[in-house]
Scaffold this active site. Sequence first.
Site, PDB file in Angstrom:
ATOM      1  N   ASP A  23       0.829  -1.196   0.000  1.00  0.00           N
ATOM      2  CA  ASP A  23       0.000   0.000   0.000  1.00  0.00           C
ATOM      3  C   ASP A  23       0.876   1.263   0.000  1.00  0.00           C
ATOM      4  OD1 ASP A  23       0.948   0.434   2.576  1.00  0.00           O
ATOM      5  OD2 ASP A  23      -0.827  -0.362   3.544  1.00  0.00           O
ATOM      6  N   PRO A  79     -15.896 -22.577   3.412  1.00  0.00           N
ATOM      7  CA  PRO A  79     -15.921 -21.159   3.784  1.00  0.00           C
ATOM      8  C   PRO A  79     -15.546 -20.927   5.245  1.00  0.00           C
ATOM      9  CG  PRO A  79     -18.150 -22.002   3.520  1.00  0.00           C
ATOM     10  CD  PRO A  79     -17.223 -23.077   3.042  1.00  0.00           C
TER      11      PRO A  79
END
Lengths: 139, 139, 139, 139
Positions: free
Chosen positions: B17, B60
């Site tokens: 970032d 999941p």
Amino acid sequence: MSKIVTYEVNVMFGDCDPAGIVFFPNFLKWMDASSHHFFVKCGLPPFRTLEKTHGIIGHPLLEINTRFFRPATYGESLQIQTSVQEWREKVFIQLHVVKRGHDILCEGTETRTFVTKHPDDPTKIKSIPIPEDVMRLCS
Amino acid sequence: MSKIVTYEVNVMFGDCDPAGIVFFPNFLKWMDASSHHFFVKCGLPPFRTLEKTHGIIGHPLLEINTRFFRPATYGESLQIQTSVQEWREKVFIQLHVVKRGHDILCEGTETRTFVTKHPDDPTKIKSIPIPEDVMRLCS
Amino acid sequence: MSKIVTYEVNVMFGDCDPAGIVFFPNFLKWMDASSHHFFVKCGLPPFRTLEKTHGIIGHPLLEINTRFFRPATYGESLQIQTSVQEWREKVFIQLHVVKRGHDILCEGTETRTFVTKHPDDPTKIKSIPIPEDVMRLCS
Amino acid sequence: MSKIVTYEVNVMFGDCDPAGIVFFPNFLKWMDASSHHFFVKCGLPPFRTLEKTHGIIGHPLLEINTRFFRPATYGESLQIQTSVQEWREKVFIQLHVVKRGHDILCEGTETRTFVTKHPDDPTKIKSIPIPEDVMRLCS
């Protein structure tokens, strides 16, 4: 007391995996976006300005705890309600509740800290005490 | 006892970032990749095959808890050591330790479940008890 | 003549790279989102419904050509104007113009086709002629 | 003549979309990674070092042209063969050929330039002529 700020997400095809549901790291990406959005809506300038005024270059994560209750899929609109649950000396805890209308899809806390470049080594980062004015703006 | 399988990541420029460090949801993406890699290395077929043999379309996440100790940046090689910490009836807990050589960068658990398409509504998913053969392969 | 549909993007911190500007594959992710959004706004149902009515499971890319004129950074709002430039027998060309107010940041065409699962091998996909009703809805 | 450097990608579940195939912006993310990897393998230091020695903070994209021939899915290993097709005064063209064994999955060129922070406004970036030593290292 903390402000509660809502961040809206429209789930796209590419956010979903071969099971047809949101690939979970996207939920955390949206929580991160909502964390930034929260501070902007509270009146904090962007980090590129905060770097000049406070030396702050970001608010990295120290810990994340999230529970996932329901999947989401593309075409849906989600709302992330973000607030600050607790301010400590150098860290704060943000709460993100991800909803689709009345349903809660997932809920999580992020423990974060504000960082500056390390004075002795600018390739490293350093936690700082939470600035008073930041706390005031978010309350 | 669980096998421990290591998944290697080379951090790229685009994984970082504006603070120059890995954008944290990428760590969770890599943990997810390492979770899949773990099962493949233990001998499980890919989900597109598991769907035919067991009806399983994915595994999941129900809950994630991760602590971040040190940042990483591009050009670095990371190792994720993944194991199963606990098997319960319908859920299991995977542990991921992300290292750069001897340094631990972050560490987290994922609570997961195996799911099939819901018998009454194929647009929904349904947890199933952990298959015996899956557990055996991972031990 | 094609409809022109605008898709709005708010650039987030995590969309940007260590140079502080949008990591370019994100522009292509947003163009893809805008491509889907275009069809939804024109009245096409989501792919999970199109699969039932037309067998269509997606509209994958055959070719992409994009020029980047100006960078963008977090905190900015972008508008993507999407239209269909040309319908051929089995492919169509979508034009995406990414703007920040009056400035054009990047501009690109995508050549796409609608696909179904291959009749002989459901793990493969197959191009189909563009359905008449799809073309009509987009004009 | 340019060196040809191969970058290896293992496609993960989360790289794929609801159609079960790689979500195409991931191909462009991998081409970007391969572009960086190319320069590292040719002997260029990372951008954080290049910033100090040459002022260079990145090599952003000016144009991308890519054709997609075959889809890929999770569990597959891909090889990206990257080279520099042409050096101009301020821009260069990189060629990426993405293969799965002998099959070419997609192929594209990227037009890039090396940038420094703009001398008059450090929030902006500025193209520079391609440094001689960079060209030499890549040949």
